[in-house]
Write a protein that holds these residues in place. Structure first.
Motif, PDB file in Angstrom:
ATOM      1  N   ARG A   1      49.054  40.877  34.869  1.00  0.00           N
ATOM      2  CA  ARG A   1      48.966  41.142  36.304  1.00  0.00           C
ATOM      3  C   ARG A   1      48.617  42.602  36.560  1.00  0.00           C
ATOM      4  O   ARG A   1      47.802  42.918  37.444  1.00  0.00           O
ATOM      5  CB  ARG A   1      50.297  40.789  36.977  1.00  0.00           C
ATOM      6  CG  ARG A   1      50.319  41.047  38.486  1.00  0.00           C
ATOM      7  CD  ARG A   1      51.568  40.478  39.138  1.00  0.00           C
ATOM      8  NE  ARG A   1      51.580  40.717  40.572  1.00  0.00           N
ATOM      9  CZ  ARG A   1      52.215  41.713  41.173  1.00  0.00           C
ATOM     10  NH1 ARG A   1      52.917  42.581  40.441  1.00  0.00           N
ATOM     11  NH2 ARG A   1      52.192  41.866  42.484  1.00  0.00           N
ATOM     12  N   GLN A   2      49.194  43.494  35.786  1.00  0.00           N
ATOM     13  CA  GLN A   2      48.935  44.922  35.969  1.00  0.00           C
ATOM     14  C   GLN A   2      47.464  45.242  35.711  1.00  0.00           C
ATOM     15  O   GLN A   2      46.823  45.969  36.483  1.00  0.00           O
ATOM     16  CB  GLN A   2      49.820  45.739  35.025  1.00  0.00           C
ATOM     17  CG  GLN A   2      49.652  47.240  35.166  1.00  0.00           C
ATOM     18  CD  GLN A   2      50.599  48.022  34.258  1.00  0.00           C
ATOM     19  OE1 GLN A   2      51.468  47.449  33.609  1.00  0.00           O
ATOM     20  NE2 GLN A   2      50.440  49.328  34.223  1.00  0.00           N
TER      21      GLN A   2
ATOM     22  N   ASP B   1      50.905  35.977  35.748  1.00  0.00           N
ATOM     23  CA  ASP B   1      51.112  37.078  34.808  1.00  0.00           C
ATOM     24  C   ASP B   1      51.314  36.491  33.414  1.00  0.00           C
ATOM     25  O   ASP B   1      51.668  35.313  33.257  1.00  0.00           O
ATOM     26  CB  ASP B   1      52.337  37.917  35.192  1.00  0.00           C
ATOM     27  CG  ASP B   1      52.330  39.305  34.548  1.00  0.00           C
ATOM     28  OD1 ASP B   1      51.352  39.629  33.838  1.00  0.00           O
ATOM     29  OD2 ASP B   1      53.302  40.050  34.758  1.00  0.00           O
TER      30      ASP B   1
ATOM     31  N   GLN C   1      44.938  43.094  35.787  1.00  0.00           N
ATOM     32  CA  GLN C   1      44.119  42.425  36.784  1.00  0.00           C
ATOM     33  C   GLN C   1      44.087  43.224  38.087  1.00  0.00           C
ATOM     34  O   GLN C   1      43.036  43.372  38.729  1.00  0.00           O
ATOM     35  CB  GLN C   1      44.635  41.009  37.051  1.00  0.00           C
ATOM     36  CG  GLN C   1      43.914  40.253  38.162  1.00  0.00           C
ATOM     37  CD  GLN C   1      42.430  40.091  37.919  1.00  0.00           C
ATOM     38  OE1 GLN C   1      42.028  39.703  36.823  1.00  0.00           O
ATOM     39  NE2 GLN C   1      41.612  40.407  38.908  1.00  0.00           N
ATOM     40  N   LYS C   2      45.244  43.776  38.479  1.00  0.00           N
ATOM     41  CA  LYS C   2      45.295  44.616  39.673  1.00  0.00           C
ATOM     42  C   LYS C   2      44.424  45.853  39.501  1.00  0.00           C
ATOM     43  O   LYS C   2      43.715  46.262  40.426  1.00  0.00           O
ATOM     44  CB  LYS C   2      46.742  45.031  39.962  1.00  0.00           C
ATOM     45  CG  LYS C   2      47.614  43.928  40.543  1.00  0.00           C
ATOM     46  CD  LYS C   2      49.044  44.403  40.755  1.00  0.00           C
ATOM     47  CE  LYS C   2      49.132  45.517  41.775  1.00  0.00           C
ATOM     48  NZ  LYS C   2      50.536  45.963  41.987  1.00  0.00           N
TER      49      LYS C   2
ATOM     50  N   GLN D   1      50.089  34.619  41.865  1.00  0.00           N
ATOM     51  CA  GLN D   1      49.127  35.607  41.371  1.00  0.00           C
ATOM     52  C   GLN D   1      49.040  35.568  39.853  1.00  0.00           C
ATOM     53  O   GLN D   1      48.014  35.904  39.270  1.00  0.00           O
ATOM     54  CB  GLN D   1      49.518  37.009  41.836  1.00  0.00           C
ATOM     55  CG  GLN D   1      49.440  37.195  43.340  1.00  0.00           C
ATOM     56  CD  GLN D   1      49.840  38.597  43.770  1.00  0.00           C
ATOM     57  OE1 GLN D   1      49.286  39.583  43.294  1.00  0.00           O
ATOM     58  NE2 GLN D   1      50.824  38.686  44.638  1.00  0.00           N
TER      59      GLN D   1
ATOM     60  N   GLU E   1      41.259  46.831  41.804  1.00  0.00           N
ATOM     61  CA  GLU E   1      41.263  48.101  42.533  1.00  0.00           C
ATOM     62  C   GLU E   1      40.086  48.988  42.143  1.00  0.00           C
ATOM     63  O   GLU E   1      39.599  49.776  42.959  1.00  0.00           O
ATOM     64  CB  GLU E   1      42.587  48.833  42.277  1.00  0.00           C
ATOM     65  CG  GLU E   1      43.779  48.153  42.965  1.00  0.00           C
ATOM     66  CD  GLU E   1      45.115  48.691  42.485  1.00  0.00           C
ATOM     67  OE1 GLU E   1      45.117  49.621  41.636  1.00  0.00           O
ATOM     68  OE2 GLU E   1      46.170  48.181  42.936  1.00  0.00           O
TER      69      GLU E   1
ATOM     70  N   GLN F   1      38.708  40.025  42.379  1.00  0.00           N
ATOM     71  CA  GLN F   1      39.949  40.334  43.092  1.00  0.00           C
ATOM     72  C   GLN F   1      41.086  39.428  42.649  1.00  0.00           C
ATOM     73  O   GLN F   1      42.264  39.749  42.846  1.00  0.00           O
ATOM     74  CB  GLN F   1      39.737  40.214  44.611  1.00  0.00           C
ATOM     75  CG  GLN F   1      38.744  41.225  45.159  1.00  0.00           C
ATOM     76  CD  GLN F   1      39.065  42.659  44.753  1.00  0.00           C
ATOM     77  OE1 GLN F   1      40.150  43.163  45.044  1.00  0.00           O
ATOM     78  NE2 GLN F   1      38.130  43.313  44.064  1.00  0.00           N
TER      79      GLN F   1
ATOM     80  N   TYR G   1      54.695  35.658  40.341  1.00  0.00           N
ATOM     81  CA  TYR G   1      54.319  36.516  41.471  1.00  0.00           C
ATOM     82  C   TYR G   1      53.618  35.697  42.574  1.00  0.00           C
ATOM     83  O   TYR G   1      52.514  36.021  43.014  1.00  0.00           O
ATOM     84  CB  TYR G   1      53.437  37.673  41.010  1.00  0.00           C
ATOM     85  CG  TYR G   1      54.166  38.633  40.100  1.00  0.00           C
ATOM     86  CD1 TYR G   1      55.019  39.602  40.616  1.00  0.00           C
ATOM     87  CD2 TYR G   1      54.013  38.542  38.719  1.00  0.00           C
ATOM     88  CE1 TYR G   1      55.706  40.476  39.781  1.00  0.00           C
ATOM     89  CE2 TYR G   1      54.705  39.408  37.873  1.00  0.00           C
ATOM     90  CZ  TYR G   1      55.550  40.369  38.412  1.00  0.00           C
ATOM     91  OH  TYR G   1      56.236  41.219  37.579  1.00  0.00           O
TER      92      TYR G   1
END
Length: 294
Positions: free
Chosen positions: A77-78, A135, A80-81, A133, A85, A94, A130
């Protein structure tokens, strides 16, 4: 997958193909596992097929079989974020899904270990984490294969909706975007090019396949209908699920890759190795209408 039960009419076609290719493989590879890539249009019965193949190979043929999904190699998740970004205007990255949102290095390391018969942990991803989302599951919870005393993995089935997709020449991406399409015209060319460029990293995995099975559809747009059917059943069973509009938006996030890369997959993954690819074309009812060897 839907209110209509999916009948397995595919494994009786696939098993003889797999065993024949395995025989050829074993003639020159006594230790390296036999790796099958399997691409299935979402909703066409891929999950049903994979279960049937694993059961028949493991129990019917006595071949230690490992099934793994490209979905389990999504970025954390980190990460992917961070990807989202760093490309805030590109809607294709996204959320997880498109090529570029997987941890290809993790997949390469995993397959390299398998190919050497080494002990290795099988990654797992939790799509529900999440609030959907997603992870990666903690490594402490991953299954370990090829441990001392365990039977050695003989067959690997690597499945996923985008498994086997190959990158295009830049001019091909531009041509496809300019042609009539369901989703490609909505995305700037450089956003599509970004996905195409990231896909080049996946070749290292695709090149390891000894055989390939492609569950295709006479009309790829049926994936929208199949996904709608799945959510309707989910809503009736659990009282919750995506609305029809949300389903369309969900599939729209994946569909550009189908429009970009499916034609190349249909033309054959292994130009220099005829007979290693099996393409099953299904109709609206998900039943096989055409069998093609490439």
């Amino acid at each position: 997958m839907s209110g209509t039960q999916i009948i397995d009419d595919k494994s009786p076609i696939c098993i003889p193909f797999i065993l024949e290719r395995l025989k050829v493989h074993n003639a020159t590879n006594q230790t390296r596992p036999f790796v099958i890539g399997l691409n299935g249009v979402q909703g066409a019965g891929k999950t049903t097929l994979v279960r049937a193949l694993a059961s028949k190979l493991q129990e019917g043929e006595g071949l230690q079989t490992l099934v793994c999904s490209i979905d389990d190699f999504y970025l954390t998740r980190q990460d992917q974020k961070a990807l989202a970004e760093s490309h805030p205007g590109n809607s294709l990255v996204q959320v997880r899904g498109e090529p570029g949102t997987h941890d290809v290095q993790l997949a390469r390391d995993f397959f390299t270990a398998l190919n050497h018969g080494q002990q290795v942990k099988v990654p797992q991803y939790d799509k529900s984490a999440y609030s959907g989302q997603g992870d990666r599951v903690s490594e402490s919870q991953w299954e370990t294969v090829n441990e001392p005393g365990q039977p050695r993995i003989r067959i690997v089935i690597f499945e996923g909706w985008c498994v086997g997709f190959r990158p295009l020449a830049p001019a091909e991406v531009s041509q496809k975007r300019d042609a009539p399409s369901r989703t490609l015209h909505r995305h700037p060319l450089d956003h599509l090019t970004f996905i195409n460029d990231r896909l080049r990293d996946y070749d290292a995995i695709t090149d390891m396949f000894d055989a390939f099975i492609h569950i295709d559809a006479e009309d790829t747009q049926w994936v929208y209908d199949w996904r709608l059917e799945q959510e309707i059943m989910l809503r009736s069973q659990k009282g919750t699920g995506m609305t029809d509009a949300q389903v369309v938006k969900f599939v729209d996030a994946y569909y550009p890759a189908y429009e970009l890369f499916s034609d190349k997959l249909r033309s054959g993954l292994f130009p220099g190795k005829p007979g290693c690819q099996l393409r099953l074309v299904v109709g609206r009812d998900r039943k096989v209408k055409q069998t093609i060897f490439l």
